[in-house]
Design a protein around this motif. Sequence first.
Motif, PDB file in Angstrom:
ATOM      1  N   VAL A  91     -33.258  39.205 -39.682  1.00  0.00           N
ATOM      2  CA  VAL A  91     -32.753  38.713 -38.693  1.00  0.00           C
ATOM      3  C   VAL A  91     -31.922  39.319 -37.830  1.00  0.00           C
ATOM      4  O   VAL A  91     -31.769  39.609 -36.573  1.00  0.00           O
ATOM      5  CB  VAL A  91     -32.047  37.203 -38.996  1.00  0.00           C
ATOM      6  CG1 VAL A  91     -31.383  36.530 -37.863  1.00  0.00           C
ATOM      7  CG2 VAL A  91     -32.932  36.368 -39.624  1.00  0.00           C
ATOM      8  N   THR A  92     -30.966  40.294 -38.327  1.00  0.00           N
ATOM      9  CA  THR A  92     -30.076  41.120 -37.628  1.00  0.00           C
ATOM     10  C   THR A  92     -30.941  42.283 -36.991  1.00  0.00           C
ATOM     11  O   THR A  92     -30.609  42.695 -35.803  1.00  0.00           O
ATOM     12  CB  THR A  92     -29.282  41.968 -38.577  1.00  0.00           C
ATOM     13  OG1 THR A  92     -28.456  41.099 -39.545  1.00  0.00           O
ATOM     14  CG2 THR A  92     -28.224  42.862 -37.943  1.00  0.00           C
ATOM     15  N   ASP A  93     -32.172  42.477 -37.305  1.00  0.00           N
ATOM     16  CA  ASP A  93     -32.932  43.454 -36.831  1.00  0.00           C
ATOM     17  C   ASP A  93     -33.343  42.934 -35.492  1.00  0.00           C
ATOM     18  O   ASP A  93     -33.457  43.591 -34.266  1.00  0.00           O
ATOM     19  CB  ASP A  93     -34.315  44.141 -37.699  1.00  0.00           C
ATOM     20  CG  ASP A  93     -33.710  44.466 -38.947  1.00  0.00           C
ATOM     21  OD1 ASP A  93     -32.572  45.361 -38.922  1.00  0.00           O
ATOM     22  OD2 ASP A  93     -34.408  44.859 -39.740  1.00  0.00           O
ATOM     23  N   LEU A  94     -33.658  41.578 -35.440  1.00  0.00           N
ATOM     24  CA  LEU A  94     -34.411  40.978 -34.297  1.00  0.00           C
ATOM     25  C   LEU A  94     -33.384  40.685 -33.348  1.00  0.00           C
ATOM     26  O   LEU A  94     -33.611  40.447 -32.085  1.00  0.00           O
ATOM     27  CB  LEU A  94     -35.051  39.680 -34.951  1.00  0.00           C
ATOM     28  CG  LEU A  94     -36.271  39.838 -35.771  1.00  0.00           C
ATOM     29  CD1 LEU A  94     -36.482  38.098 -36.323  1.00  0.00           C
ATOM     30  CD2 LEU A  94     -37.478  40.600 -35.029  1.00  0.00           C
ATOM     31  N   TYR A  95     -32.162  40.678 -33.536  1.00  0.00           N
ATOM     32  CA  TYR A  95     -30.912  40.618 -32.719  1.00  0.00           C
ATOM     33  C   TYR A  95     -30.699  41.701 -32.101  1.00  0.00           C
ATOM     34  O   TYR A  95     -29.976  41.977 -31.138  1.00  0.00           O
ATOM     35  CB  TYR A  95     -29.877  39.968 -33.296  1.00  0.00           C
ATOM     36  CG  TYR A  95     -29.712  38.502 -33.572  1.00  0.00           C
ATOM     37  CD1 TYR A  95     -29.707  37.551 -32.223  1.00  0.00           C
ATOM     38  CD2 TYR A  95     -29.682  37.761 -34.589  1.00  0.00           C
ATOM     39  CE1 TYR A  95     -29.435  36.445 -32.375  1.00  0.00           C
ATOM     40  CE2 TYR A  95     -29.447  36.438 -34.757  1.00  0.00           C
ATOM     41  CZ  TYR A  95     -29.405  35.797 -33.752  1.00  0.00           C
ATOM     42  OH  TYR A  95     -29.685  34.198 -33.531  1.00  0.00           O
ATOM     43  N   ARG A  96     -31.188  43.081 -32.504  1.00  0.00           N
ATOM     44  CA  ARG A  96     -30.978  44.185 -31.869  1.00  0.00           C
ATOM     45  C   ARG A  96     -31.291  44.293 -30.612  1.00  0.00           C
ATOM     46  O   ARG A  96     -32.410  43.959 -30.356  1.00  0.00           O
ATOM     47  CB  ARG A  96     -31.176  45.447 -32.803  1.00  0.00           C
ATOM     48  CG  ARG A  96     -30.530  45.743 -34.031  1.00  0.00           C
ATOM     49  CD  ARG A  96     -31.157  47.049 -34.681  1.00  0.00           C
ATOM     50  NE  ARG A  96     -30.342  47.151 -35.861  1.00  0.00           N
ATOM     51  CZ  ARG A  96     -31.180  47.450 -36.861  1.00  0.00           C
ATOM     52  NH1 ARG A  96     -32.349  47.701 -37.012  1.00  0.00           N
ATOM     53  NH2 ARG A  96     -30.575  47.735 -38.245  1.00  0.00           N
ATOM     54  N   PRO A  97     -30.725  45.149 -29.586  1.00  0.00           N
ATOM     55  CA  PRO A  97     -31.258  45.210 -28.158  1.00  0.00           C
ATOM     56  C   PRO A  97     -32.519  46.293 -28.321  1.00  0.00           C
ATOM     57  O   PRO A  97     -32.327  47.281 -27.486  1.00  0.00           O
ATOM     58  CB  PRO A  97     -30.381  45.595 -27.370  1.00  0.00           C
ATOM     59  CG  PRO A  97     -29.293  46.231 -28.325  1.00  0.00           C
ATOM     60  CD  PRO A  97     -29.446  45.588 -29.642  1.00  0.00           C
ATOM     61  N   ASP A  99     -36.829  47.004 -29.615  1.00  0.00           N
ATOM     62  CA  ASP A  99     -38.049  46.415 -30.157  1.00  0.00           C
ATOM     63  C   ASP A  99     -38.198  46.844 -31.525  1.00  0.00           C
ATOM     64  O   ASP A  99     -37.920  47.856 -32.123  1.00  0.00           O
ATOM     65  CB  ASP A  99     -39.297  46.893 -29.401  1.00  0.00           C
ATOM     66  CG  ASP A  99     -40.690  46.260 -29.925  1.00  0.00           C
ATOM     67  OD1 ASP A  99     -40.657  45.065 -29.507  1.00  0.00           O
ATOM     68  OD2 ASP A  99     -41.261  47.075 -30.577  1.00  0.00           O
ATOM     69  N   THR A 256     -42.403  36.249 -36.069  1.00  0.00           N
ATOM     70  CA  THR A 256     -41.089  35.964 -35.326  1.00  0.00           C
ATOM     71  C   THR A 256     -40.951  34.420 -35.030  1.00  0.00           C
ATOM     72  O   THR A 256     -39.993  34.036 -35.148  1.00  0.00           O
ATOM     73  CB  THR A 256     -40.919  36.636 -34.161  1.00  0.00           C
ATOM     74  OG1 THR A 256     -40.938  38.170 -34.187  1.00  0.00           O
ATOM     75  CG2 THR A 256     -39.315  36.234 -33.208  1.00  0.00           C
ATOM     76  N   VAL A 260     -38.208  31.492 -36.670  1.00  0.00           N
ATOM     77  CA  VAL A 260     -37.348  30.315 -35.786  1.00  0.00           C
ATOM     78  C   VAL A 260     -37.864  29.101 -36.622  1.00  0.00           C
ATOM     79  O   VAL A 260     -37.148  28.192 -36.645  1.00  0.00           O
ATOM     80  CB  VAL A 260     -37.976  30.316 -34.457  1.00  0.00           C
ATOM     81  CG1 VAL A 260     -37.562  29.054 -33.730  1.00  0.00           C
ATOM     82  CG2 VAL A 260     -37.549  31.614 -33.711  1.00  0.00           C
TER      83      VAL A 260
END
Length: 264
Positions: A91-97, A99, A256, A260
């Motif tokens: 989840v942290t990876d997906l929040y990064r600005p 891809d 992804t 969610v």
Amino acid sequence: MYALVAAGSFRRYATYRVATAAGVFTNTVFGFILAYAYTALWDQRPGLGGYDLAQALAYVWLGQALLAAASLMGGGFEDELMERIRTGAVVTDLYRPADLQLWWLAADLGRGAYLLLGRGVAPMAAGILAFDVALPPEWWMWAAFLASVLLGLVVSFALRFMVGLSAFWLMDGTGVAQMSWLAAMFFSGMLLPLTLFPGLLGEVARAMPWSSLLQVPVDVYLGKRTGWDLVAAYAFQAGWAVALLTLGRLVQGAATRRVVVQGG
């Protein structure tokens, strides 16, 4: 940013010097074992698979040089990605600005570059000193070979990225990872050159993406792919890279949405 990720990954793997030395020793030992086995086989069957003995020995040592860089036996980023999915850290990876796919691609290319230099050069040099190993007849073939290796690394990443994403559904993707590296070992030509595979099996094996990891780069190195045939080899590798990266993008999108739905 992605160049910095690749550079950071290169430095990260460069810190494991003992592991690198152990890997060099292992690859060199297995290289000698395979080289003597190939020598015995080619003494009985000269020209087997379209290679003379010097070319067959080059095949052996190039296989050892690319084994770790192309993750032909696993051990790449996919294990870490599956663990991050299992623990929820993804989840942290997906929040990064950034891809997710490009981030891991950059990291894996940095890893591959280090392992190609750190674990590939020394065994290859040992093989050249100890055996009559074929070398590219023209200097530019070295550059052509490295370009083919780069495309092979991208194909390898694209395959393993989907293996890593399987953990979104399976939670433990160990089985998928094991099947993946078994397929890579067999269909890349690591066990035997794909030109030795008979009939339809050989045609299918050479058409599959794993041949981009070893068989195609070796043929470029040996000068068997020149002119338009070299362009066709690059197009084959690039085509698989684009197709698999696109498929990975679709799987990533589905994964992804699953995060969610689960409230992750």
